[in-house]
Design a protein around this motif. Sequence first.
Motif, PDB file in Angstrom:
ATOM      1  N   PHE A  25       8.761  67.667 -35.173  1.00 42.16           N
ATOM      2  CA  PHE A  25      10.066  67.207 -35.642  1.00 42.16           C
ATOM      3  C   PHE A  25       9.931  66.312 -36.878  1.00 42.16           C
ATOM      4  CE2 PHE A  25      13.960  64.639 -35.501  1.00 42.16           C
ATOM      5  CZ  PHE A  25      14.926  65.566 -35.135  1.00 42.16           C
ATOM      6  N   ALA A  26       8.824  65.566 -36.998  1.00 44.57           N
ATOM      7  CA  ALA A  26       8.644  64.615 -38.109  1.00 44.57           C
ATOM      8  C   ALA A  26       7.693  65.139 -39.184  1.00 44.57           C
ATOM      9  CB  ALA A  26       8.117  63.279 -37.569  1.00 44.57           C
ATOM     10  N   LEU A  27       7.396  66.428 -39.128  1.00 46.38           N
ATOM     11  CA  LEU A  27       6.392  66.976 -40.041  1.00 46.38           C
ATOM     12  C   LEU A  27       6.778  66.808 -41.516  1.00 46.38           C
ATOM     13  CD1 LEU A  27       3.695  68.340 -39.715  1.00 46.38           C
ATOM     14  CD2 LEU A  27       4.852  70.560 -39.692  1.00 46.38           C
ATOM     15  N   VAL A  28       8.024  67.107 -41.841  1.00 45.63           N
ATOM     16  CA  VAL A  28       8.474  67.047 -43.238  1.00 45.63           C
ATOM     17  C   VAL A  28       8.438  65.613 -43.770  1.00 45.63           C
ATOM     18  CG1 VAL A  28      10.462  67.451 -44.749  1.00 45.63           C
ATOM     19  CG2 VAL A  28       9.867  69.129 -42.992  1.00 45.63           C
ATOM     20  N   GLN A  29       8.787  64.649 -42.913  1.00 43.68           N
ATOM     21  CA  GLN A  29       8.866  63.244 -43.345  1.00 43.68           C
ATOM     22  C   GLN A  29       7.524  62.528 -43.255  1.00 43.68           C
ATOM     23  OE1 GLN A  29      10.643  64.757 -40.932  1.00 43.68           O
ATOM     24  NE2 GLN A  29      12.649  63.836 -40.631  1.00 43.68           N
ATOM     25  N   ALA A  30       6.507  63.181 -42.722  1.00 46.07           N
ATOM     26  CA  ALA A  30       5.265  62.475 -42.390  1.00 46.07           C
ATOM     27  C   ALA A  30       4.668  61.721 -43.583  1.00 46.07           C
ATOM     28  CB  ALA A  30       4.248  63.449 -41.808  1.00 46.07           C
ATOM     29  N   GLY A  31       4.679  62.339 -44.756  1.00 48.09           N
ATOM     30  CA  GLY A  31       4.099  61.688 -45.941  1.00 48.09           C
ATOM     31  C   GLY A  31       4.833  60.396 -46.275  1.00 48.09           C
ATOM     32  N   ASP A  32       6.166  60.416 -46.201  1.00 46.59           N
ATOM     33  CA  ASP A  32       6.958  59.206 -46.465  1.00 46.59           C
ATOM     34  C   ASP A  32       6.688  58.137 -45.415  1.00 46.59           C
ATOM     35  OD1 ASP A  32       8.142  60.462 -48.621  1.00 46.59           O
ATOM     36  OD2 ASP A  32       9.902  61.124 -47.489  1.00 46.59           O
ATOM     37  N   LEU A  33       6.594  58.562 -44.171  1.00 42.89           N
ATOM     38  CA  LEU A  33       6.334  57.593 -43.094  1.00 42.89           C
ATOM     39  C   LEU A  33       4.986  56.911 -43.319  1.00 42.89           C
ATOM     40  CD1 LEU A  33       7.416  59.741 -39.981  1.00 42.89           C
ATOM     41  CD2 LEU A  33       8.809  58.081 -41.218  1.00 42.89           C
ATOM     42  N   LEU A  34       3.999  57.691 -43.720  1.00 47.53           N
ATOM     43  CA  LEU A  34       2.656  57.124 -43.913  1.00 47.53           C
ATOM     44  C   LEU A  34       2.628  56.137 -45.080  1.00 47.53           C
ATOM     45  CD1 LEU A  34       0.616  60.344 -43.156  1.00 47.53           C
ATOM     46  CD2 LEU A  34       0.542  58.202 -41.849  1.00 47.53           C
ATOM     47  N   LYS A  35       3.380  56.440 -46.125  1.00 45.24           N
ATOM     48  CA  LYS A  35       3.464  55.493 -47.254  1.00 45.24           C
ATOM     49  C   LYS A  35       4.070  54.177 -46.806  1.00 45.24           C
ATOM     50  CE  LYS A  35       4.259  58.606 -50.838  1.00 45.24           C
ATOM     51  NZ  LYS A  35       5.421  59.231 -51.434  1.00 45.24           N
ATOM     52  N   GLU A  36       5.111  54.269 -45.997  1.00 42.36           N
ATOM     53  CA  GLU A  36       5.756  53.045 -45.499  1.00 42.36           C
ATOM     54  C   GLU A  36       4.819  52.261 -44.582  1.00 42.36           C
ATOM     55  OE1 GLU A  36       8.402  51.780 -46.591  1.00 42.36           O
ATOM     56  OE2 GLU A  36       9.538  53.408 -47.497  1.00 42.36           O
ATOM     57  N   ILE A  37       4.056  52.976 -43.765  1.00 39.93           N
ATOM     58  CA  ILE A  37       3.096  52.280 -42.889  1.00 39.93           C
ATOM     59  C   ILE A  37       2.116  51.479 -43.752  1.00 39.93           C
ATOM     60  CG2 ILE A  37       1.178  52.584 -41.260  1.00 39.93           C
ATOM     61  CD1 ILE A  37       2.657  55.028 -40.128  1.00 39.93           C
ATOM     62  N   GLU A  38       1.689  52.080 -44.854  1.00 45.65           N
ATOM     63  CA  GLU A  38       0.757  51.395 -45.754  1.00 45.65           C
ATOM     64  C   GLU A  38       1.374  50.109 -46.316  1.00 45.65           C
ATOM     65  OE1 GLU A  38      -1.307  52.979 -49.618  1.00 45.65           O
ATOM     66  OE2 GLU A  38      -1.340  54.545 -48.072  1.00 45.65           O
ATOM     67  N   HIS A  39       2.628  50.184 -46.733  1.00 46.39           N
ATOM     68  CA  HIS A  39       3.318  48.987 -47.260  1.00 46.39           C
ATOM     69  C   HIS A  39       3.429  47.902 -46.204  1.00 46.39           C
ATOM     70  CE1 HIS A  39       5.484  51.658 -50.400  1.00 46.39           C
ATOM     71  NE2 HIS A  39       4.389  51.115 -50.913  1.00 46.39           N
ATOM     72  N   ILE A  40       3.836  48.317 -45.006  1.00 50.14           N
ATOM     73  CA  ILE A  40       4.022  47.346 -43.925  1.00 50.14           C
ATOM     74  C   ILE A  40       2.692  46.660 -43.611  1.00 50.14           C
ATOM     75  CG2 ILE A  40       4.560  47.119 -41.461  1.00 50.14           C
ATOM     76  CD1 ILE A  40       6.573  49.548 -41.978  1.00 50.14           C
ATOM     77  N   ALA A  41       1.632  47.477 -43.528  1.00 48.34           N
ATOM     78  CA  ALA A  41       0.333  46.918 -43.138  1.00 48.34           C
ATOM     79  C   ALA A  41      -0.276  46.049 -44.239  1.00 48.34           C
ATOM     80  CB  ALA A  41      -0.629  48.043 -42.760  1.00 48.34           C
ATOM     81  N   ALA A  42       0.166  46.251 -45.496  1.00 48.73           N
ATOM     82  CA  ALA A  42      -0.348  45.411 -46.586  1.00 48.73           C
ATOM     83  C   ALA A  42       0.171  43.975 -46.417  1.00 48.73           C
ATOM     84  CB  ALA A  42       0.082  45.978 -47.939  1.00 48.73           C
ATOM     85  N   ARG A  43       1.344  43.823 -45.860  1.00 46.15           N
ATOM     86  CA  ARG A  43       1.954  42.514 -45.681  1.00 46.15           C
ATOM     87  C   ARG A  43       1.682  41.939 -44.289  1.00 46.15           C
ATOM     88  NH1 ARG A  43       6.864  39.449 -46.356  1.00 46.15           N
ATOM     89  NH2 ARG A  43       7.548  40.123 -44.296  1.00 46.15           N
ATOM     90  N   ASN A  44       1.730  42.807 -43.298  1.00 41.51           N
ATOM     91  CA  ASN A  44       1.513  42.419 -41.900  1.00 41.51           C
ATOM     92  C   ASN A  44       0.409  43.308 -41.336  1.00 41.51           C
ATOM     93  OD1 ASN A  44       4.497  41.958 -42.633  1.00 41.51           O
ATOM     94  ND2 ASN A  44       4.313  40.763 -40.780  1.00 41.51           N
ATOM     95  N   PRO A  45      -0.846  42.932 -41.570  1.00 40.17           N
ATOM     96  CA  PRO A  45      -1.964  43.821 -41.214  1.00 40.17           C
ATOM     97  C   PRO A  45      -2.043  44.154 -39.718  1.00 40.17           C
ATOM     98  CG  PRO A  45      -2.712  42.046 -42.648  1.00 40.17           C
ATOM     99  CD  PRO A  45      -1.300  41.703 -42.256  1.00 40.17           C
TER     100      PRO A  45
END
Length: 213
Positions: A25-45
């Motif tokens: 269900f989330a296959l199409v959005q997966a790349g966007d989700l992963l980019k956001e995870i990277e941003h979040i983890a840069a601030r809140n590891p």
Amino acid sequence: MLDLFSGEAPWSEPLAEGALILRRFALVQAGDLLKEIEHIAARNPFYHRITPGGHRMSVAMTNCGDFGWSTDSRGYQYRREDQQSGHRWPAMPACFRALAVQAAGAAGFREFNPDACLINRYAPGAKLTLHQDKDEKDLRQPIVSVSLGLPAVFLFGGFEREAATQRRLLEHGDVVVWGGPSRLRFHGILPLKAGIHPQCGAFRYNLTFRRAF
Ligand code: MD6
Ligand code: FE
């Protein structure tokens, strides 16, 4: 022509009353989700929390949304701040919320309004022992769980720890939605097998969306 046997995503697989897997269900959005995870983890590891029993969890965690799930010697709770960085949790990205609300709707839960998203990161060997998700105030709201990266074996059990469990492989893009009569079922993840995923390298990520308060 619509071909029901083409195996094209997404398709749904029942688990129990009120619980199902929306495959890819989330296959199409997966790349966007992963980019956001990277941003979040840069601030809140990501970090490994210590359970009330004093064990270091093998899964590393961070959060986004109004509240984040945390654990320490006092127990499990939802908090506005990340205890490690002292920062508030970052806002839930619009693409996260949209996906969670869509998936909940597809599973028949029309009024899902998540205020918390726990982000789990599994390295090889990391696991989650059987547990219930019961720290949320309103148990009528479902949980939406998104799997990204390496596949993992998901255990889905009953209402007591000892009850028999179903085993399902969760793969990149799969979304599990559960609520209603299944909301308090025990569940867990078996130790992650090593591998390399083209988008996530040596990891599996899992996003779980909840209504905490
Ligand atoms: C995981 N998921 O898939 C762990 N909890 O990594 C959970 O613990 C979970 O998938 C509640 C609802 C859905 C889940
Ligand atoms: Fe859980």
